[in-house]
Every structure is written in C-alpha cells, then in structure tokens.
Motif scaffolding. Sequence first.
Motif, PDB file in Angstrom:
ATOM      1  N   LEU A 160       0.828  -1.205   0.000  1.00 44.87           N
ATOM      2  CA  LEU A 160       0.000   0.000   0.000  1.00 44.87           C
ATOM      3  C   LEU A 160       0.863   1.255   0.000  1.00 44.87           C
ATOM      4  N   GLN A 161       1.949   1.245   0.747  1.00 44.19           N
ATOM      5  CA  GLN A 161       2.879   2.375   0.718  1.00 44.19           C
ATOM      6  C   GLN A 161       3.328   2.675  -0.711  1.00 44.19           C
ATOM      7  N   GLY A 162       3.687   1.634  -1.449  1.00 39.98           N
ATOM      8  CA  GLY A 162       4.148   1.820  -2.814  1.00 39.98           C
ATOM      9  C   GLY A 162       3.058   2.309  -3.747  1.00 39.98           C
ATOM     10  N   ILE A 163       1.835   1.759  -3.592  1.00 36.04           N
ATOM     11  CA  ILE A 163       0.735   2.165  -4.461  1.00 36.04           C
ATOM     12  C   ILE A 163       0.409   3.641  -4.258  1.00 36.04           C
ATOM     13  N   ILE A 164       0.386   4.088  -3.010  1.00 36.38           N
ATOM     14  CA  ILE A 164       0.089   5.498  -2.746  1.00 36.38           C
ATOM     15  C   ILE A 164       1.122   6.393  -3.413  1.00 36.38           C
ATOM     16  N   ARG A 165       2.392   6.054  -3.271  1.00 36.13           N
ATOM     17  CA  ARG A 165       3.439   6.890  -3.860  1.00 36.13           C
ATOM     18  C   ARG A 165       3.424   6.851  -5.386  1.00 36.13           C
ATOM     19  N   ASN A 166       3.103   5.717  -5.942  1.00 37.38           N
ATOM     20  CA  ASN A 166       3.019   5.620  -7.396  1.00 37.38           C
ATOM     21  C   ASN A 166       1.858   6.436  -7.966  1.00 37.38           C
ATOM     22  N   ASN A 167       0.869   6.734  -7.114  1.00 35.40           N
ATOM     23  CA  ASN A 167      -0.296   7.501  -7.546  1.00 35.40           C
ATOM     24  C   ASN A 167      -0.283   8.940  -7.031  1.00 35.40           C
ATOM     25  N   ASP A 168       0.881   9.402  -6.637  1.00 34.24           N
ATOM     26  CA  ASP A 168       0.976  10.754  -6.081  1.00 34.24           C
ATOM     27  C   ASP A 168       0.384  11.799  -7.027  1.00 34.24           C
ATOM     28  N   THR A 169       0.681  11.698  -8.317  1.00 35.56           N
ATOM     29  CA  THR A 169       0.198  12.689  -9.284  1.00 35.56           C
ATOM     30  C   THR A 169      -1.315  12.692  -9.362  1.00 35.56           C
ATOM     31  N   ARG A 170      -1.952  11.504  -9.336  1.00 32.67           N
ATOM     32  CA  ARG A 170      -3.420  11.433  -9.403  1.00 32.67           C
ATOM     33  C   ARG A 170      -4.059  11.919  -8.113  1.00 32.67           C
ATOM     34  N   LEU A 171      -3.434  11.622  -6.979  1.00 38.34           N
ATOM     35  CA  LEU A 171      -4.036  11.939  -5.682  1.00 38.34           C
ATOM     36  C   LEU A 171      -3.850  13.397  -5.270  1.00 38.34           C
ATOM     37  N   ARG A 172      -2.764  14.019  -5.725  1.00 37.83           N
ATOM     38  CA  ARG A 172      -2.398  15.353  -5.205  1.00 37.83           C
ATOM     39  C   ARG A 172      -3.487  16.402  -5.385  1.00 37.83           C
ATOM     40  N   PRO A 173      -4.246  16.414  -6.509  1.00 36.07           N
ATOM     41  CA  PRO A 173      -5.310  17.425  -6.614  1.00 36.07           C
ATOM     42  C   PRO A 173      -6.389  17.300  -5.543  1.00 36.07           C
ATOM     43  N   PHE A 174      -6.440  16.169  -4.854  1.00 33.67           N
ATOM     44  CA  PHE A 174      -7.494  15.934  -3.872  1.00 33.67           C
ATOM     45  C   PHE A 174      -6.947  15.876  -2.445  1.00 33.67           C
ATOM     46  N   LEU A 175      -5.788  16.492  -2.213  1.00 36.12           N
ATOM     47  CA  LEU A 175      -5.139  16.437  -0.896  1.00 36.12           C
ATOM     48  C   LEU A 175      -6.038  16.864   0.264  1.00 36.12           C
ATOM     49  N   PRO A 176      -6.904  17.885   0.117  1.00 33.28           N
ATOM     50  CA  PRO A 176      -7.751  18.264   1.260  1.00 33.28           C
ATOM     51  C   PRO A 176      -8.623  17.137   1.790  1.00 33.28           C
ATOM     52  N   LEU A 177      -8.891  16.125   0.947  1.00 37.43           N
ATOM     53  CA  LEU A 177      -9.729  15.004   1.369  1.00 37.43           C
ATOM     54  C   LEU A 177      -8.918  13.849   1.947  1.00 37.43           C
ATOM     55  N   LEU A 178      -7.590  13.937   1.879  1.00 36.06           N
ATOM     56  CA  LEU A 178      -6.745  12.773   2.132  1.00 36.06           C
ATOM     57  C   LEU A 178      -5.881  12.903   3.378  1.00 36.06           C
ATOM     58  N   GLY A 179      -6.291  13.748   4.301  1.00 32.77           N
ATOM     59  CA  GLY A 179      -5.494  13.952   5.510  1.00 32.77           C
ATOM     60  C   GLY A 179      -5.260  12.682   6.297  1.00 32.77           C
TER      61      GLY A 179
END
Length: 538
Positions: A160-179
């Motif tokens: 899971l650590q690796g999957i999150i980092r591999n998807n940093d570009t997709r996830l970053r626009p939604f950072l306020p929801l991902l605290g």
Amino acid sequence: MKLWLAVLLPALVGAQTSTWRPVYLGLEGMVATGHYDTAMAGYKMLAQGGNAVDAAVAAAFASTVVEPSRAGIGGDLFILIYEAKTSQVHFINGTGWSPRQASPERFRELPTEGPQAPLVPGAVDGLLLAARRYGRLSRERLLAPALELAERGFVVSENLQGIIRNNDTRLRPFLPLLGLWRRNGDWVRMGDVVVQKDLAATFRAIAANGRDGFYQGPVARRMVEFLRKDGGLLEPEDLAEFAAHEDPPLHIRYKGYDLYGCPPNSHGHVMLQALNILEGLDLKGMGHNSPAYLHHVAEALKLAFADREAYLGDPRFVRDMPMQELLSKEYAARRRALIRPERALESPVPPGNPRAATASAPAYRASAGTIQVLQGRDAYPDWIDGLTTYYAAVDKDRNMVSITSTIWSDFGNCQYVPGLGFFLNNRMGLFYLDPKEPNALSPRRRPRMTLNPVLVMKDGKPLMVFGTPGGDTMPQSQLQFFLNFAEFGMNVQQAVEQPYVISSAFRAAMWPHRAANKLAGSERLSEEVRRELARRGH
C-alpha cells in the motif's frame, strides 16, 4: 509480483513439486484473498459456523479498510457461488449503473477522476444479496471484522505504501480530502496505523439497516451532496432505485471440465471463448510456453476480444447479444480456422458473425515484429500494483465462492468521501461516447466490465475457483493459468508461478480506449522464444 489467487479442493491436488510458495491444503475450509487481514476476516466467519459465502462477504467488506486503492463499498463486484446442497452455480451482478443525468452530450471526454467519474457503487447490495440468499450469518457478524479494522486501525503494508506513492500525481489534486493518509506532510508509510472512524460509522449503518443504510438515508445523502457540490451527476434516486440481481452464469465444457464465468455486462466470455478456440489444438504437443503455444494463445485472445468489442454491453440495452452463439463449438471452429501457425493476425482483428457461425476474413502481419526490452519501472506496469482484488472461499461442505471486486483505477476517482470514509469508483471511464457502440454511455446503464471470476467443476464435483486483478489482462492470465493446470498437469501453485504473455491488440477497456498492439511477456521467457514470436509478426 502480480496478485494471483486460486483455491483448489485438496482431494484433487497432485503431488507437490518445487514452487516458490507451497501449496496449502486443508479439510475444514480455505480463504484466499489479496491481503492477510481480509483472509483473516473470512476465516473468522468459518470459525463461527459460517459458510464460504459468509467468509467471502466478510473479506470483501474488510477490503474497504485495508485495500483502499483496489476495492471496497465504493465500487463493484461479480460473484460466482457453487451451492453444495443443490449442486447449482449462481451468479450475482453487483455492478452499478450510470447516473440518470449521464449522457454523451455532457462530455467531450470521459472523466477518470473527480466528482463526475463515479457510477452508483454496486458492491454493497451485491454482497448483501449473496449473504441473504446463500449465507448463514447475520449482517452484524459479517461486518464485524471490517468494523474492528476500521475502528481500531490497521497497519499500512509495504504494498500500500508503494501504491500510494506511485499515484501521487493522481491523488495530489485531492489532498484536502486525504489527511487520513498523510503524516507530517508526507504519505503514510509501511508500519503506520490508520484509524477510520467515519468508515466504521458507515459499516454500522449498513449492519443496522442493510441496503437502506447505504443506498438511502444519511450515507446516500452525504455521498450525493459531496459529489454534486463540485458538479457530480449522481442523484438520490440513482442510489435508491439501484438493485443487484442474479443472472444465469456463462458455461462451457473443456475436455471434461465445466467452467462457469460471468455473463454480460462482464466480458467473462473472452476467456471461455478463447478456450473453445484452443480446444481443437494439440497444445500439449506444442510444448508449454513454446513459441507455437504462445502464438496460438495470443491469436485466440485477439479473436475473442474482437468479438467483445463488437457485441458486449449491458443486456438491458443491447438485447441481441449472441452469447450462446459466441460460446458454441461450431463458431469456435470457424474462428480457430483463421489462425495461421506462422503469421500473426493484423490488428484490429474484425469480429465474426456468431449467428451465422462465420468469421470475417482478417489480415495477417506482412512483416516481422520487433522486440523491446523494458527495464526498471517501465517493465513493471501499474496494474500489477493495484487495480481490483479477489476473494476465494471454500468451506467444509464444499460450497465455493469466487468474487472479483474493484473501484477500477487505483483509488477510483481519488476522492475519499468525508464523513463516510471510503473511495468512490471511476467507472464512467469504461463507457464509449459513440452511441453506435454496444458499450455506449446512456442514463442508468452498466458499463462493460473486465471483472470475471471463474468457477470450475469436474465430473459433477466442485474443483476450483480462481481470479486475478488486471483489467483487460484478467481473462488472459486466467486462461493461461487454467491451461497450465488442465493441459500441462501443474498443481495450482506451479500454474500460478509460470511466465505469461499479455496482448494489447484490441481497444483497451478504459477511456480513451487505445490499442497498444503489443504482446508483453515475462523476462523468464527465453530470448529464443521472444525472437520466434517476433518473427511471426508479434
């Protein structure tokens, strides 16, 4: 390593031979999943007197907690069940439909992230329908392991650590929801504990009120309000009026084996049709993973995928799908006759005419293919890390369950719904915008799904269930796994561990539906095999 799971009944396992992992055997039941916490959730149900359905359902709910990138209550699933007391195989469709406001005119291109990407999540009603009709335990018991993992917390795995980092570009626009998924300005790491109180509350609502606890009331209202404030299309009625349902499963016989797959809106016919095409060939005589064998496997898959593109969609909208004809032995013989032993089919391959049992004349590669060797991250596609998960369960009475579940792309639409605690799917991107396509977008329509778990019988007795993640790769790797077992006599673990080839010589399931037109293979395939496949035009 690609996630690959299979359960085989122990009485039918051959002698153990050397494998990377051992073949696990048992008498009281078995649960195989993509995460140890979900396997334990299923095992707890067996220990409490539940059956295989209870085990698989509990595992699926728990995956929302520990496999947030792959599956969960914000997504979809297909379920195959072998019911021992009736000797019947059942299929449950737990895939959601598009919003009532969805239409091709709204989009220039289909969204794969954000508030317009989700369809109605079908997984919850699919799981509850399976438990209600074929399980033994109460909703409260089935949700207890997931609730405990959410409320007390789970430990982040290296995967899971690796999957999150591999998807940093997709996830970053939604950072306020991902605290919840960040620590000190960075993503959570292996060993961090994540507690999900909001998700626990959602589980409680489902446990107390069943489907109404998810598709109506506060959970549904919050889901809709969250999406619509940023332009989402889902309405309360889209959720309230949705229902999972049962359909007859697909079925073929292959050399004494009875294989059951998922009917449309699944593309479950692809693996079964490819098996029919290959049945008339001496695969064993070609030699395992020889150039001739891999060539014929790749060509059979091209032919089956060509028919997928031409015919498959939501049966409520595409009412003339020739499924019986597509899976007939006569049609398979016609398609088989198009394979040339020394020359690959040119892509795109034209579909056949299954009603007339004829096959359109294809073109063949006029020149040799090329070989490209990929290293590092380029040689490790994203679909290996995430996308989808699988649950297999067998109990002491020999009930069997095979479930493939997903939120589609890693983390679905990338929005972790505040107050509810789960990611939503991004299934909108599976549709086409051309209304002439059988998989065209329209209101309240289910897209063509790549999910296709499999269930196998032999001599009227339950034999195995298996499945894998991987989008368009699912029927391809599952086909080769089964042939490793049925044609080449490997035990299940040997069959899993073999190198595979994966074709992309057809339009991809996900928007923008490009065809890469390549044949990918493991580095464990020899250079000689690769050269010979290229010579034939791959």
